[in-house]
Scaffold this motif. Structure first.
Motif, PDB file in Angstrom:
ATOM      1  N   ARG A 199     -67.627 124.971  34.313  1.00 23.38           N
ATOM      2  CA  ARG A 199     -68.069 126.160  33.847  1.00 23.38           C
ATOM      3  C   ARG A 199     -68.840 126.985  35.068  1.00 23.38           C
ATOM      4  NH1 ARG A 199     -71.596 124.373  28.772  1.00 23.38           N
ATOM      5  NH2 ARG A 199     -69.246 124.065  27.901  1.00 23.38           N
ATOM      6  N   SER A 200     -69.557 126.073  35.904  1.00 20.92           N
ATOM      7  CA  SER A 200     -70.307 126.891  37.309  1.00 20.92           C
ATOM      8  C   SER A 200     -69.145 127.628  38.194  1.00 20.92           C
ATOM      9  CB  SER A 200     -70.662 125.755  38.040  1.00 20.92           C
ATOM     10  OG  SER A 200     -71.884 125.101  37.390  1.00 20.92           O
ATOM     11  N   CYS A 201     -67.996 126.905  38.062  1.00 19.05           N
ATOM     12  CA  CYS A 201     -66.811 127.545  38.961  1.00 19.05           C
ATOM     13  C   CYS A 201     -66.435 128.890  38.468  1.00 19.05           C
ATOM     14  CB  CYS A 201     -65.639 126.597  39.113  1.00 19.05           C
ATOM     15  SG  CYS A 201     -66.164 125.145  40.333  1.00 19.05           S
ATOM     16  N   MET A 202     -66.026 128.794  37.092  1.00 19.96           N
ATOM     17  CA  MET A 202     -65.603 130.018  36.223  1.00 19.96           C
ATOM     18  C   MET A 202     -66.712 131.273  36.466  1.00 19.96           C
ATOM     19  SD  MET A 202     -62.827 128.821  35.466  1.00 19.96           S
ATOM     20  CE  MET A 202     -61.952 127.196  35.347  1.00 19.96           C
ATOM     21  N   GLU A 208     -68.363 136.707  41.715  1.00 22.77           N
ATOM     22  CA  GLU A 208     -67.874 137.105  43.108  1.00 22.77           C
ATOM     23  C   GLU A 208     -66.556 137.785  43.074  1.00 22.77           C
ATOM     24  OE1 GLU A 208     -69.438 135.763  46.484  1.00 22.77           O
ATOM     25  OE2 GLU A 208     -71.232 135.557  45.279  1.00 22.77           O
ATOM     26  N   ARG A 209     -66.000 138.061  41.783  1.00 23.12           N
ATOM     27  CA  ARG A 209     -64.621 138.331  41.618  1.00 23.12           C
ATOM     28  C   ARG A 209     -63.442 137.875  42.620  1.00 23.12           C
ATOM     29  NH1 ARG A 209     -64.045 143.121  38.541  1.00 23.12           N
ATOM     30  NH2 ARG A 209     -66.347 143.539  37.463  1.00 23.12           N
ATOM     31  N   THR A 210     -63.250 136.580  42.543  1.00 18.83           N
ATOM     32  CA  THR A 210     -62.309 135.881  43.220  1.00 18.83           C
ATOM     33  C   THR A 210     -61.367 135.059  42.334  1.00 18.83           C
ATOM     34  OG1 THR A 210     -64.054 133.994  43.767  1.00 18.83           O
ATOM     35  CG2 THR A 210     -63.698 135.666  45.418  1.00 18.83           C
ATOM     36  N   GLY A 247     -59.819 140.958  36.856  1.00 17.72           N
ATOM     37  CA  GLY A 247     -58.667 141.093  37.616  1.00 17.72           C
ATOM     38  C   GLY A 247     -58.421 140.036  38.457  1.00 17.72           C
ATOM     39  N   ILE A 248     -58.940 138.744  37.828  1.00 14.88           N
ATOM     40  CA  ILE A 248     -58.852 137.517  38.696  1.00 14.88           C
ATOM     41  C   ILE A 248     -58.189 136.342  38.075  1.00 14.88           C
ATOM     42  CG2 ILE A 248     -60.795 137.811  39.899  1.00 14.88           C
ATOM     43  CD1 ILE A 248     -62.492 135.970  38.103  1.00 14.88           C
ATOM     44  N   LEU A 270     -61.866 130.987  45.698  1.00  9.34           N
ATOM     45  CA  LEU A 270     -62.773 129.691  45.273  1.00  9.34           C
ATOM     46  C   LEU A 270     -61.923 128.500  45.152  1.00  9.34           C
ATOM     47  CD1 LEU A 270     -65.519 128.350  44.399  1.00  9.34           C
ATOM     48  CD2 LEU A 270     -65.057 128.916  42.346  1.00  9.34           C
ATOM     49  N   TRP A 271     -61.918 127.555  45.779  1.00 12.67           N
ATOM     50  CA  TRP A 271     -61.299 126.133  45.674  1.00 12.67           C
ATOM     51  C   TRP A 271     -62.026 125.273  45.066  1.00 12.67           C
ATOM     52  CZ3 TRP A 271     -58.421 123.910  50.802  1.00 12.67           C
ATOM     53  CH2 TRP A 271     -57.924 122.964  50.320  1.00 12.67           C
TER      54      TRP A 271
END
Ligand code: NAP
Ligand code: MG
Length: 415
Positions: A199-202, A208-210, A247-248, A270-271
């Motif tokens: 959830r934090s990553c999403m 950051e729109r990445t 758009g990600i 983001l990896w």
């Protein structure tokens, strides 16, 4: 040297939790506050001193209080701290080897650590393809960091057994029938922790729109890694509409495929990494992008609390030089970005765009200073063009302050 005196200060609405630390970064911390924060911003700093002697004096309660303060106020900024080992226990005459403050903070805030390199034009990445920063999102709970291990002295069977709390039948799997000596280990993770990581990553990617990549090895680990993959997929589906709007994209990759693609990719994604992968790959990325002094780090909790810091440690060797009265040239960029990150977030959460704007100007001033060729020793050798005369720790911060004063002053004059 600098222009005509004081510029009007930006006023923050809410407090920021300030967490001070150790050694060279503590020295830098005071300089950053004096030259780059206090002259420009009026903000209430709720200060916790995690300086090792203070953690010892309070039986590490100060670390817990700092974490609770971040929970309360939503944003904190932290200086690097010593994680004591046996040598430090002796050096500081400690009651015991207190645990890692970052471990304590992560346990209380339960989040994901995002590490992002700062890209400057005159410090080209070692990897030619990299044009934009690659951010690592490292899961901060479990796996090998919370494992149990056993040395197996000789022949015998090792099993993993689960005893349900409701008294249901036990379930066991055979680990191995040892014919001779060996080693065994068991590790675990929690559905809730993996979900909050995903959830934090999403959330971070949307902010950051990445694009997001998640890499694991579910072809081999068909239950453990597969659980991570499934939870990521479901959290992505929950935000799919938001991803499309922004758009990600989200992609699941086998971790070895992710590594191979990452070095051929221009970056800007983001990896998301499992705990161990994140530990290893963030160090690889930091040096691949140039220097440890250029890597920022933020801990984001699933309920939206933020703790900003530099990714590097206390730069011990430089501190010993400093103590001997010798000049140092330590890079304060990541520490300054910890402050700008925290102030920018404070402004965003409180609806004070002028504070976020100040944070942006501070970052711009740092980048322009480096790009003008005023760099510390770590960057002098790898900068293009090379820099012969690197600046001191303090010289670097003062050069930034001068640029910042001009920028903020120009902004104030225009209003
Ligand atoms: P470190 O402080 O990151 O430093 C390792 C080396 O990297 C330094 O000796 C220096 O190389 C270079 N370096 C790191 N940051 C730099 C900067 N800002 N500017 C210039 N050079 C920089 O790691 P460490 O020496 O392994 O650890 C020292 C202490 O920090 C330990 O007590 C550890 O527990 C603690 N630590 C804390 C954190 C944290 O609070 N987040 C993280 C990691 C480590 P040269 O000496 O070659 O110039
Ligand atoms: Mg590491």
């Amino acid at each position: 040297m600098h222009g005509s005196g004081a510029v009007p200060k930006v006023v923050a609405k809410n407090p920021l939790v300030e967490i001070d630390g150790d050694e060279m970064t503590r020295v830098i911390w005071a300089m950053v506050k004096e030259h780059l924060i206090e002259p420009f911003v009026e903000i209430q700093l709720e200060r916790y001193d995690l300086f090792l002697p203070e953690r010892d004096r309070t039986d590490d309660q100060v670390t817990v209080q700092a974490a609770e303060a971040v929970r309360r106020h939503g944003v904190g900024v932290k200086c690097a701290t010593i994680t004591p080992d046996a040598a430090r226990v002796k050096e500081y005459n400690l009651k015991k080897a207190w645990p890692s403050p970052n471990g304590t903070l992560r346990a209380i805030l339960d989040g994901t650590v995002f590490r992002k390199p700062i890209v400057v034009k005159n410090v080209p990445p070692m990897v030619r393809a990299w044009k934009k920063p690659i951010t690592i999102g490292r899961h901060a709970y479990g796996d090998v960091y919370r494992d149990v291990e056993m040395a197996i002295p000789g022949p015998g069977r090792v099993e993993l057994v689960y005893h349900p709390s409701d008294g249901g039948p036990a379930h066991s799997v055979r680990v191995h029938d040892f014919k001779g000596a060996g080693v065994a280990m068991a590790m675990h993770n929690l559905e809730a922790s993996i979900r909050s990581f995903a959830r934090s990553c999403m959330g971070y990617a949307l902010d950051e729109r990445t694009d997001v990549w998640f890499g694991a090895k579910d072809t081999i680990s068909k239950t453990y890694h597969a659980a991570f993959k499934a939870i990521f997929q479901s959290e992505y589906e929950a935000r799919k509409a938001d991803f499309e709007k922004a758009g990600i994209t989200y992609s699941y990759l086998l971790i070895d495929d992710a590594v191979a693609r990452a070095v051929r990719h221009p970056g800007g994604f983001l990896w998301a990494c499992m705990n161990y992968d994140g530990d290893v790959l963030s160090d690889m990325l930091a040096s691949g992008f140039g220097s440890l002094g250029l890597m920022t780090s933020v801990l984001v909790s699933p309920d939206g609390k933020f703790e900003y810091e530099a990714a590097h440690g206390t730069v011990q060797r430089h501190y010993y030089e400093h103590q001997k009265g010798r000049p140092t040239s330590t890079n304060s960029t990541a520490t300054i970005f910890a402050w700008s990150g925290a102030l920018g977030k404070r402004g965003e959460l409180d609806g004070t765009p002028e504070l976020t704007e100040f944070a942006r100007k501070l970052e711009e001033s740092v980048i322009e200073t480096i790009e003008s060729g005023a760099v510390t020793k770590d960057l002098a050798a790898i900068a293009e063009p090379k820099v012969e005369d690197y600046v001191s720790t303090e010289g670097f911060i003062k050069a930034i302050a001068e640029r910042l004063r001009a920028k903020v002053g120009a902004g104030a004059a225009a209003r």
